[in-house]
Write a protein that holds these residues in place. Sequence first.
Motif, PDB file in Angstrom:
ATOM      1  N   VAL B 259       0.856  -1.177   0.000  1.00 14.86           N
ATOM      2  CA  VAL B 259       0.000   0.000   0.000  1.00 14.86           C
ATOM      3  C   VAL B 259       0.895   1.232   0.000  1.00 14.86           C
ATOM      4  CG1 VAL B 259      -1.656   1.346   1.355  1.00 14.86           C
ATOM      5  CG2 VAL B 259      -1.964  -1.115   1.095  1.00 14.86           C
ATOM      6  N   GLN B 260       0.629   2.126  -0.953  1.00 15.55           N
ATOM      7  CA  GLN B 260       1.400   3.356  -1.048  1.00 15.55           C
ATOM      8  C   GLN B 260       0.544   4.499  -0.519  1.00 15.55           C
ATOM      9  OE1 GLN B 260       2.853   4.177  -5.004  1.00 15.55           O
ATOM     10  NE2 GLN B 260       4.055   5.943  -4.339  1.00 15.55           N
ATOM     11  N   ILE B 261       1.125   5.280   0.339  1.00 21.29           N
ATOM     12  CA  ILE B 261       0.389   6.358   0.995  1.00 21.29           C
ATOM     13  C   ILE B 261       1.091   7.667   0.743  1.00 21.29           C
ATOM     14  CG2 ILE B 261      -0.244   7.316   3.267  1.00 21.29           C
ATOM     15  CD1 ILE B 261      -0.341   4.257   4.139  1.00 21.29           C
ATOM     16  N   GLY B 262       0.311   8.656   0.346  1.00 22.54           N
ATOM     17  CA  GLY B 262       0.877   9.980   0.150  1.00 22.54           C
ATOM     18  C   GLY B 262      -0.080  11.005   0.697  1.00 22.54           C
ATOM     19  N   VAL B 263      -0.007  12.168   0.279  1.00 19.70           N
ATOM     20  CA  VAL B 263       1.218  12.732  -0.220  1.00 19.70           C
ATOM     21  C   VAL B 263       1.346  14.098   0.425  1.00 19.70           C
ATOM     22  CG1 VAL B 263       2.604  13.017  -2.301  1.00 19.70           C
ATOM     23  CG2 VAL B 263       0.479  11.780  -2.433  1.00 19.70           C
ATOM     24  N   SER B 264       2.532  14.495   0.763  1.00 18.67           N
ATOM     25  CA  SER B 264       2.639  15.805   1.390  1.00 18.67           C
ATOM     26  C   SER B 264       2.814  16.865   0.311  1.00 18.67           C
ATOM     27  CB  SER B 264       3.822  15.831   2.363  1.00 18.67           C
ATOM     28  OG  SER B 264       5.038  15.760   1.652  1.00 18.67           O
ATOM     29  N   TYR B 265       2.697  18.093   0.700  1.00 18.96           N
ATOM     30  CA  TYR B 265       2.795  19.203  -0.247  1.00 18.96           C
ATOM     31  C   TYR B 265       3.565  20.314   0.452  1.00 18.96           C
ATOM     32  CZ  TYR B 265       1.311  21.802  -4.336  1.00 18.96           C
ATOM     33  OH  TYR B 265       1.301  22.470  -5.516  1.00 18.96           O
ATOM     34  N   GLU B 266       4.875  20.280   0.294  1.00 23.29           N
ATOM     35  CA  GLU B 266       5.735  21.202   1.052  1.00 23.29           C
ATOM     36  C   GLU B 266       6.461  22.131   0.095  1.00 23.29           C
ATOM     37  OE1 GLU B 266       7.813  18.593   4.205  1.00 23.29           O
ATOM     38  OE2 GLU B 266       7.017  17.216   2.701  1.00 23.29           O
ATOM     39  N   GLU B 267       6.048  23.396   0.120  1.00 22.97           N
ATOM     40  CA  GLU B 267       6.588  24.358  -0.841  1.00 22.97           C
ATOM     41  C   GLU B 267       8.053  24.672  -0.587  1.00 22.97           C
ATOM     42  OE1 GLU B 267       5.206  26.268  -3.295  1.00 22.97           O
ATOM     43  OE2 GLU B 267       3.055  25.883  -3.147  1.00 22.97           O
ATOM     44  N   ASN B 268       8.776  24.773  -1.669  1.00 22.33           N
ATOM     45  CA  ASN B 268      10.158  25.272  -1.644  1.00 22.33           C
ATOM     46  C   ASN B 268      11.108  24.488  -0.766  1.00 22.33           C
ATOM     47  OD1 ASN B 268      10.470  27.462  -3.511  1.00 22.33           O
ATOM     48  ND2 ASN B 268       8.848  28.451  -2.326  1.00 22.33           N
ATOM     49  N   VAL B 269      10.889  23.201  -0.687  1.00 27.57           N
ATOM     50  CA  VAL B 269      11.838  22.350   0.027  1.00 27.57           C
ATOM     51  C   VAL B 269      12.720  21.667  -1.000  1.00 27.57           C
ATOM     52  CG1 VAL B 269      12.052  20.337   1.531  1.00 27.57           C
ATOM     53  CG2 VAL B 269      10.164  21.941   1.866  1.00 27.57           C
ATOM     54  N   TRP B 270      14.018  21.781  -0.828  1.00 29.85           N
ATOM     55  CA  TRP B 270      14.958  21.185  -1.774  1.00 29.85           C
ATOM     56  C   TRP B 270      15.527  19.863  -1.285  1.00 29.85           C
ATOM     57  CZ3 TRP B 270      16.257  22.289  -6.718  1.00 29.85           C
ATOM     58  CH2 TRP B 270      15.818  23.521  -7.225  1.00 29.85           C
ATOM     59  N   GLU B 271      15.151  19.440  -0.095  1.00 33.51           N
ATOM     60  CA  GLU B 271      15.662  18.179   0.455  1.00 33.51           C
ATOM     61  C   GLU B 271      14.713  17.043   0.135  1.00 33.51           C
ATOM     62  OE1 GLU B 271      18.719  20.019   1.798  1.00 33.51           O
ATOM     63  OE2 GLU B 271      18.431  17.974   2.532  1.00 33.51           O
ATOM     64  N   THR B 272      15.252  15.887  -0.170  1.00 32.50           N
ATOM     65  CA  THR B 272      14.369  14.741  -0.397  1.00 32.50           C
ATOM     66  C   THR B 272      14.256  13.869   0.853  1.00 32.50           C
ATOM     67  OG1 THR B 272      16.201  13.463  -1.300  1.00 32.50           O
ATOM     68  CG2 THR B 272      14.820  14.637  -2.867  1.00 32.50           C
ATOM     69  N   ALA B 273      14.642  14.414   1.999  1.00 30.88           N
ATOM     70  CA  ALA B 273      14.519  13.666   3.248  1.00 30.88           C
ATOM     71  C   ALA B 273      13.048  13.532   3.631  1.00 30.88           C
ATOM     72  CB  ALA B 273      15.279  14.382   4.360  1.00 30.88           C
ATOM     73  N   THR B 274      12.763  12.589   4.511  1.00 31.03           N
ATOM     74  CA  THR B 274      11.412  12.437   5.039  1.00 31.03           C
ATOM     75  C   THR B 274      11.351  13.110   6.408  1.00 31.03           C
ATOM     76  OG1 THR B 274      12.127  10.300   5.912  1.00 31.03           O
ATOM     77  CG2 THR B 274      10.883  10.282   3.863  1.00 31.03           C
ATOM     78  N   THR B 275      10.167  13.499   6.828  1.00 34.76           N
ATOM     79  CA  THR B 275      10.001  14.105   8.144  1.00 34.76           C
ATOM     80  C   THR B 275       8.909  13.349   8.887  1.00 34.76           C
ATOM     81  OG1 THR B 275       8.313  15.650   7.417  1.00 34.76           O
ATOM     82  CG2 THR B 275      10.596  16.387   7.251  1.00 34.76           C
ATOM     83  N   VAL B 276       9.128  13.141  10.175  1.00 33.79           N
ATOM     84  CA  VAL B 276       8.163  12.386  10.955  1.00 33.79           C
ATOM     85  C   VAL B 276       6.833  13.133  11.015  1.00 33.79           C
ATOM     86  CG1 VAL B 276       7.667  11.372  13.197  1.00 33.79           C
ATOM     87  CG2 VAL B 276       9.969  11.254  12.270  1.00 33.79           C
ATOM     88  N   THR B 277       6.890  14.442  11.071  1.00 28.38           N
ATOM     89  CA  THR B 277       5.664  15.247  11.126  1.00 28.38           C
ATOM     90  C   THR B 277       4.740  14.912   9.969  1.00 28.38           C
ATOM     91  OG1 THR B 277       7.018  17.002  12.054  1.00 28.38           O
ATOM     92  CG2 THR B 277       4.806  17.609  11.325  1.00 28.38           C
ATOM     93  N   GLU B 278       5.266  14.936   8.759  1.00 28.25           N
ATOM     94  CA  GLU B 278       4.421  14.656   7.597  1.00 28.25           C
ATOM     95  C   GLU B 278       4.051  13.183   7.516  1.00 28.25           C
ATOM     96  OE1 GLU B 278       2.889  16.522   5.419  1.00 28.25           O
ATOM     97  OE2 GLU B 278       3.658  18.346   6.341  1.00 28.25           O
ATOM     98  N   LEU B 279       5.009  12.314   7.787  1.00 23.07           N
ATOM     99  CA  LEU B 279       4.716  10.879   7.716  1.00 23.07           C
ATOM    100  C   LEU B 279       3.618  10.518   8.710  1.00 23.07           C
ATOM    101  CD1 LEU B 279       8.263   9.239   7.441  1.00 23.07           C
ATOM    102  CD2 LEU B 279       6.722   9.871   5.593  1.00 23.07           C
ATOM    103  N   ALA B 280       3.675  11.113   9.897  1.00 23.28           N
ATOM    104  CA  ALA B 280       2.672  10.810  10.911  1.00 23.28           C
ATOM    105  C   ALA B 280       1.300  11.302  10.462  1.00 23.28           C
ATOM    106  CB  ALA B 280       3.060  11.451  12.242  1.00 23.28           C
ATOM    107  N   ARG B 281       1.273  12.475   9.856  1.00 26.20           N
ATOM    108  CA  ARG B 281       0.003  13.024   9.369  1.00 26.20           C
ATOM    109  C   ARG B 281      -0.590  12.111   8.291  1.00 26.20           C
ATOM    110  NH1 ARG B 281      -1.529  15.466   5.157  1.00 26.20           N
ATOM    111  NH2 ARG B 281       0.604  15.707   4.384  1.00 26.20           N
TER     112      ARG B 281
END
Lengths: 99, 370, 459
Positions: B259-281
Motif C-alpha cells: 500500500v502506497q500512501i501519500g502525499v505531502s505538499y511542502e513548498e520550496n523544500v529542496w531536500e528529499t529527506a522524510t520528516t516524521v511530522t508529515e509521515l505521521a500526518r
Amino acid sequence: MLTRPERGSITILFEGAPLPARPGESVASALLAAGILAFRTTALSGAPRGPFCLMGACFDCLAVVDGISGVQSCLVPVREGMRIERQRGCGDLPGEAAA
Amino acid sequence: MTDRFDVAVIGGGMVGSAIALGCARLGARTALLDEGDVALRAARGNFGLIWSQGKGDGMPAYAAWTRESLRRWDCFAESLCAAAGCDIGYRRSGGLIFALGEEEWAQRQEDVRRLHNQEGGPSTPVRLLDRRALEELLPGTPLGPRVFGASLAPEDGHVNPLLLLRGMHTAFRALGGEHRPGPAVTAVRPGFTVCRGEERIAADRVVIAAGLGTPKLAAMLGMQVSVHPVRGQNIVTERLPPLLPLPASAIRQTAEGVVQIGVSYEENVWETATTVTELARMAARAVQVLPPLACARVVRAWGALRPMTPDRYPIYAQSRVNPGAYVAVCHSGVTLAAAHAGPLAEGILSGRLPDSVAAFRPERFLADAA
Amino acid sequence: MTVDLAIIGAGPAGLAAATEARALGLSVLLLDENPGPGGRIWQAIETRPAKDAADRAALAAVRAFRASGAEARFGATVWCVEPEGRVFWSEGGRAHVAKAEQILIATGAIERPLPIPGWTLPGVMTVGAAQIALKTGGLVPSDQVWLAGQGPLLLLYAVQALAASGRIAGVLDLAPRGAFRRALAHLPRALRAPSYLGRGIAWRLALRRAGIPWIRASRLRAEGEGRLERIRFVAAGEEHVRPAQILLLHDGVVPSVQMTRALGCAHCWDESLRCWTPKTDPWGRSSLPRIVIAGDGAGIGGAAVAALSGRIAALGIAEALGRLGAATRDSAAAPLIAARARHLAVRPFLNALFAPLPVEPEDDTILCRCEEVTAGRVREAVALGCLGANQLKAFTRAGMGPCQGRMCAAAVAAVIAAARGVPEREIEPYRLRFPTKPLTLGELAALYDEAEPAALQAT
C-alpha cells in the motif's frame, strides 16, 4: 543441526505442537533448537525461508506470532504459551474483513 | 563527438521520455539525454495516478488537456507494453477521493459541483458517492467510520510509475531512439548544440524537459521559465492481502500488494529527506480511511521534489528568439504522458505547438505581474 | 524527554560513551533494540556465565554503565534520527520521541553478504547468526554443520562452538590464493598491535587440533529441496558434494550505514574493505553538527577500538557542549587516542589477509533476498541502460523490500560495477530515508496531533 543439551524450561506452541524454549531467547532461537528451519514462504514465489542473520536485518525469519503476521521472530523473546505459526506469503491483517 | 539529430530532448523523466518517445514514433531521429541515477528525478516520487479528478478547477484549458491525455492512454499503454515487452501495471477502473468527516464531505460535494458547472465541465465525469453507495461499490473494503463518502471518477486509474518510465525508455530505443544516460547537461546553445561534459549533441530542435533544471537551461535560449520544488513524501507498506481495489488520491494498493500512501505538499523544500511530522500526518489519515492499516508496517518512505510552476499548471512554449527550442514542464507527468507522446510531440516536430496548450505559455505569469 | 546526549547502540562503543559522558556530567539516554546491553560482540553478556578474561572485561564495562546513571531503554528500536536532534523509537509497540543536543550513533557493523547459489534455502545462515544463537539460546552445532568464507569472526565462532562441545563438519576457506602474501607488507605494523595475531593463530591451531577439516574451496553452492540438504564445492581441482543441514557463511563485517545514510552524512569509500564508511574526524564527529559516530559503525576496528572511540567521542561531545575545556579534553583523550592507534595497527594486515571475496555470482543466484531478484536480472538491467542501484528500481524491485538493502546493497553495487566496467565506488548506493526500521502505521499515526501538527504527540 544446531542443538542444545538442556531442554528449555518453558513451553511454546508451533503450529499447535508444544516445543520447549529457554526464557530470554528469541522465538527464532527456540524454533531452531527444535530443528525447525523454515518459518515461512515468500509472497512472490512461495519459496521457503527461515532465519538468516538472527539480528533483525534480513527479514527472512518472519512468522505469525500470537496471531500477528510479519513478526521478526529473532527479535521477539519467547513467552509461556506463545503461539507461533508459519507465515504463508504476505499473511493477514488482524481486524480486516475478508476482501 | 558530434551527431546531428532531428530532436534532442533534455531530461529523461516522465515528461522528457514521453516527448522523446512520441518524436521517435513519428520517425524523427531523436536523442534523449538523461541524467541517470543521481538526478533529482521527480519521476521517482510519482504516485502513479492517471488522474483527471479535480484537474483544471479554475482553468478549463487544463481540464481539457487532461481529458485529451486520458482519451489516448489506453492506446498509449497498449503500444508501450507491446514495444517494451512488459506489463506496466495499467489499470483504469476508477479513482476515488475520500472525504473524512462531515465538513470534508460537504467540501467534496461543493468542489465537484463547482467543477461540473465550469465552462467545459470536468475532464471526465465524476460521481458523488455517499457512505452507502461507497460500501456498495467496494464490498468487503474495511472503510473507517469517518469515511462519509467519496467522489469517483470512473475513467481514472493508476500505473506503476517506475515500470512506465522504463517502458517508455525501452519503447524509445526499440523505435531507434538514442537514449543517452550520463552527466547533467551543462549548456544549450542556439542552432542547437547541447553540451554535456566533453559531449556535443547537435539537433534541429531541442526540448528542455528537465524538471527543476529547466529554468537554467531555458534561459540560455531566451526563455524565462519559473519552476520551484514542492516536496511530496510517500510511504510504502509491507505486502498486504487485497484491501483496496481502486486507487484513491492519497492511498492505493499496487499490483504487488503493497500500500502506497501519500502525499505531502511542502513548498520550496529542496531536500528529499522524510520528516516524521508529515509521515505521521499521512499515516493518521490512511488509518482513518482503512483502520486495519494500523497494523501494517512501513517498509520505507521517501521524498521527491515536484517541479511546480507558479500557478501549478504546465508550461509549454516554443522560444520566439530561438524557434525550434521548446520547454515542457509539469508535475503530472504520468497523467499527461499520452498527450505528451501524442499531440505535444507532433506539435514540436511540426514547429507549432497544438492550440490545446496555448494557455500554458509562460507569458501568462507576466500578465499577472502587470 | 530532552537530554544532552542520546546514544543509539549498547555495544562496546555505546556503553563506554555513556559511562564516560555521565562521568563528565552529561545527561544520557541509551537506546538499544536488544533485551539487554552488549550489542553483538558482548551479546547477552549479563545472562550467561563469564568464560574468560574478555567476558569479565565486558561485564565490568556493563557494570560501570549500569552504575553510571544513564537512562537506558532496551527493546527500543530506533527508526528515525532527525539532524536537528530528535530521536524516534519503538518500544512496547508504541512510538516514542526524545530530543538530544548531540546524538551518538554506535550501531556497529553488519556482515558482508556472501551470495552463493542456494543461499536463501532454510538452513543457510551467517556465522554471526550462529554466534547469536550460541550466546542467547545456548545452541551449538551438532551434525552436518559447515562453515564457509573467511575472517576472524568465523575462526572465533568455531572456537567458541568447540568450547561449548559443538561439532563442526568442516570449514571451507573461500579466500583466494595469495592472501597471506599480499598481506605480508602490513605485517610489521600489525605486530605492534596487542595480541590480535596471536589470538588468530591460536584459534586456527585449536581448530586443527580438534581435527576439523579445513578445505580451501571455491564455487560453493547450497542445494536441497525446501531446505539445505547438501553443499557442492570445488577443491583441489575436483567437485565435491557433502550432506549438510546447516551452512554458516561469513565474509567479514562492514560498517552499518543505514542511519548515517538516511541522515545524509557524508561517506567515503574504503577500498581495502570495499565498503562505504561515514566521514568522521578523530572525535567521531560526522559531517552533520549534532551527529557523532563511534565503534565499528565509524570504521571496523573491533571491540577494544570501539570502547576507546566511545570514550573519545564522549570527551569530544562534552567539549562541544561547553562542559569541558579543550585542553582538559585533549589531555584526557591523548592516552585513549594513542591506545586506539596501537590497536588499529593490525587492521591493514587483517584487511589485506581477509580481503573481501570477489562478488561474481552466477546469473541465477539471488542477490536481493526480499524481492528474489537474481544477478542475471541486474545484469540485464545494466544492458538496458541502468547506471546504478537506485535506477535499478525501475527495472526490478531490488532494494525495495523490508531489509532496505542491508542484505544486498554491496552485492548489487558490485554486480552493476562489474557489468558497467567501472569501479564500485562510482555506483551510487541505495538512497535511504527514515524510517530505517519498520513500524506500524498505527504507531506512526499516534504521533500525529491534529491540533498542533508540527509538535508531534508527547509520548
